[in-house]
Design a protein around this motif. Sequence first.
Motif, PDB file in Angstrom:
ATOM      1  N   SER A   1       0.807  -1.234   0.000  1.00 39.02           N
ATOM      2  CA  SER A   1       0.000   0.000   0.000  1.00 39.02           C
ATOM      3  C   SER A   1       0.836   1.278   0.000  1.00 39.02           C
ATOM      4  CB  SER A   1      -0.963   0.022   1.192  1.00 39.02           C
ATOM      5  OG  SER A   1      -0.297   0.315   2.420  1.00 39.02           O
ATOM      6  N   SER A   2       2.141   1.189  -0.330  1.00 38.10           N
ATOM      7  CA  SER A   2       2.986   2.385  -0.337  1.00 38.10           C
ATOM      8  C   SER A   2       2.471   3.434  -1.315  1.00 38.10           C
ATOM      9  CB  SER A   2       4.424   2.019  -0.685  1.00 38.10           C
ATOM     10  OG  SER A   2       5.026   1.288   0.351  1.00 38.10           O
ATOM     11  N   VAL A   3       2.032   2.987  -2.496  1.00 35.47           N
ATOM     12  CA  VAL A   3       1.572   3.942  -3.506  1.00 35.47           C
ATOM     13  C   VAL A   3       0.308   4.637  -3.022  1.00 35.47           C
ATOM     14  CG1 VAL A   3       0.712   4.205  -5.852  1.00 35.47           C
ATOM     15  CG2 VAL A   3       2.626   2.652  -5.393  1.00 35.47           C
ATOM     16  N   ALA A   4      -0.636   3.871  -2.518  1.00 33.68           N
ATOM     17  CA  ALA A   4      -1.890   4.464  -2.028  1.00 33.68           C
ATOM     18  C   ALA A   4      -1.619   5.438  -0.886  1.00 33.68           C
ATOM     19  CB  ALA A   4      -2.845   3.364  -1.586  1.00 33.68           C
ATOM     20  N   ASP A   5      -0.739   5.063   0.026  1.00 31.05           N
ATOM     21  CA  ASP A   5      -0.407   5.938   1.156  1.00 31.05           C
ATOM     22  C   ASP A   5       0.255   7.221   0.669  1.00 31.05           C
ATOM     23  OD1 ASP A   5      -1.402   3.978   2.786  1.00 31.05           O
ATOM     24  OD2 ASP A   5       0.568   3.210   3.408  1.00 31.05           O
ATOM     25  N   THR A   6       1.117   7.098  -0.342  1.00 33.85           N
ATOM     26  CA  THR A   6       1.802   8.261  -0.887  1.00 33.85           C
ATOM     27  C   THR A   6       0.799   9.238  -1.501  1.00 33.85           C
ATOM     28  OG1 THR A   6       3.853   7.064  -1.326  1.00 33.85           O
ATOM     29  CG2 THR A   6       3.452   9.043  -2.625  1.00 33.85           C
ATOM     30  N   LEU A   7      -0.131   8.732  -2.281  1.00 35.80           N
ATOM     31  CA  LEU A   7      -1.132   9.587  -2.914  1.00 35.80           C
ATOM     32  C   LEU A   7      -1.998  10.275  -1.858  1.00 35.80           C
ATOM     33  CD1 LEU A   7      -2.234   7.311  -5.906  1.00 35.80           C
ATOM     34  CD2 LEU A   7      -0.599   9.197  -5.905  1.00 35.80           C
ATOM     35  N   ARG A   8      -2.331   9.548  -0.818  1.00 31.89           N
ATOM     36  CA  ARG A   8      -3.141  10.141   0.250  1.00 31.89           C
ATOM     37  C   ARG A   8      -2.388  11.281   0.931  1.00 31.89           C
ATOM     38  NH1 ARG A   8      -2.949   6.272   4.254  1.00 31.89           N
ATOM     39  NH2 ARG A   8      -1.187   7.515   5.026  1.00 31.89           N
ATOM     40  N   ASP A   9      -1.109  11.046   1.252  1.00 30.76           N
ATOM     41  CA  ASP A   9      -0.324  12.076   1.935  1.00 30.76           C
ATOM     42  C   ASP A   9      -0.151  13.316   1.072  1.00 30.76           C
ATOM     43  OD1 ASP A   9      -0.110  10.318   4.034  1.00 30.76           O
ATOM     44  OD2 ASP A   9       1.935   9.670   3.543  1.00 30.76           O
ATOM     45  N   LEU A  10       0.139  13.122  -0.213  1.00 27.65           N
ATOM     46  CA  LEU A  10       0.331  14.268  -1.106  1.00 27.65           C
ATOM     47  C   LEU A  10      -0.964  15.062  -1.279  1.00 27.65           C
ATOM     48  CD1 LEU A  10       2.607  12.624  -3.823  1.00 27.65           C
ATOM     49  CD2 LEU A  10       3.276  14.400  -2.206  1.00 27.65           C
ATOM     50  N   LYS A  11      -2.084  14.353  -1.272  1.00 25.89           N
ATOM     51  CA  LYS A  11      -3.377  15.034  -1.389  1.00 25.89           C
ATOM     52  C   LYS A  11      -3.629  15.891  -0.160  1.00 25.89           C
ATOM     53  CE  LYS A  11      -8.234  14.241  -2.528  1.00 25.89           C
ATOM     54  NZ  LYS A  11      -9.257  13.233  -2.896  1.00 25.89           N
ATOM     55  N   GLU A  12      -3.282  15.353   1.017  1.00 26.77           N
ATOM     56  CA  GLU A  12      -3.473  16.116   2.252  1.00 26.77           C
ATOM     57  C   GLU A  12      -2.588  17.352   2.277  1.00 26.77           C
ATOM     58  OE1 GLU A  12      -2.664  13.345   5.342  1.00 26.77           O
ATOM     59  OE2 GLU A  12      -4.572  12.265   5.149  1.00 26.77           O
TER      60      GLU A  12
END
Length: 554
Positions: free
Chosen positions: A266-277
């Motif tokens: 889930s590294s990619v999903a977590d990365t996208l979430r963090d960048l969105k925040e």
Amino acid sequence: MTPEHLSTVIVDVLNGLVAEGALNLPDGVPAEVTVERPRQKGHGDYATNVALQLSKKAGTNPRALAELVKAGLEQAEGISGVEIAGPGFLNISVEAGAQGKLADEIVEAGAAYGRNDALAGEKINVEFISANPTGPLHLGHTRWAAVGDALSRVLDAAGADVDREFYINDRGNQMNLFGASILAVALGEEVPEGGYKGGYVKGLAERVLAENPGILDLPTEPTDERLLAFREAGYAIQLAEQQQQLEIFHTTFDTWFSERELHEDSSVADTLRDLKEQGHIFEDGGAVWMRTTTFGDDKDRVLIRSNGELTYFASDTAYYLNKRERGYDRCVYLLGADHHGYVGRLKAMAACAGDDPEKNIEVLIGQLVKIMKNGEEMKLSKRAGTIVTLQELTDEIGVDALRYTLARYPADSPLVLDVAQVTKQSSDNPVFYVQYAHARVSSILRNAADLGLEPASHPELLVHEKEGELLRALAEFPRVVATAAELREPHRVARYLEDTASSYHKFYDHCRVLPQGDEEPTELNAARLRLVDATRTVLANGLALLGVTAPERM
């Protein structure tokens, strides 16, 4: 006396002048000063421009400051003379004994000589091969294997904590095509369109069948377990072969990182979430974008296409952040000539992640290599079809010759290598020239041992001009290593070795090392043997930084 030692002496003189009130430096005395070998003979052993650098801050003219430094240096131990040249350069001569002690220091240090702490405290990740496990490593990978490994060795020698990383591109449609190609060959069918047709695929199919009895009987419905099994079996075999070939090429990796892991954990999903925040993600036209133009990129970058498919840039972003989470201060990427556009986007991506793109990420772009044989460019492979492989290159040229030649040129320069030239055993072939110098010094030391002679410390006897030139060359090695590391230019080590080998040959031609005939051995013979031993140490250490062997016989 090394340049580093002389730098310390000069700093001590400056501190003394400040303490006496003869010199005022509002910013304080620098921790070190530049000391170099003069370009012209007769200008001393070393030169420094410290007076020109500090005169403005000191509120005086360069020559006046040079006079103060000159007076202090003339009182220092090991200094035989100081002259002021031009607007304020200082040419410094050292006593033969002080210079000759260097040979003892080098021999005592052994394999540690040349190592320094220029990059101490830095934890650096160097990713220098990114490849699909779908075929043999090719010429482009070979250049990066040589340059990246040499760079990693140089960074390590400069005190950095280095992790060598191979990025396995084991995700995406190319892996399915790879598996389908092996399966088709195993079934005696045509390889699917866009698949892999090299002769190596037949070898893979034969191995998969031999090592996996019953694999053809696996079900194809509701999911194609047979195709999956062929893909994974071929993947394991091909990756193991890449690892074996790199080991033969003297290139080892600390980390083999799988692209799949980024998506499976889930590294990619977590990365996208963090960048969105953090406000760096936006949606447009049904796609998800990263706003990299905020940080100098020429355009914003798509992370998720409108059809829901993740882009490579999404993986690249997650991969970079994964490295940073693993504790690396600096992430160095070595990329091929077709990746110029990646520099801006990767730096902008790092900035979006809150990092300093000038500190935390570096992108080095290499240029193409052509291999010429009998006047024609090598392009085709008997095994891989349309590429020249690492294995074929090492078989044709040899590991040492290939590694040295690829590492002795700046990576950002296009390179044309002629097989006949790089394998020629003559002095105009750089790798042969340097290795022969090491073999020659080894031979002299063996011959001395046969005569019952041992190297000994008599530094005051090494007064010949050619002895001094060789000692000054040996003294430069730590600085060359530090500079190569700081500039990310391992080719500087190769060029240094060639210059040092030349200095050694000139020394040997002018200074008899072993007694001849019925001559009685003297202390001078022993002193020169110590200098020869020091030369052997430096040549061996330098070749080791390039991943090239130091032969004792040729």
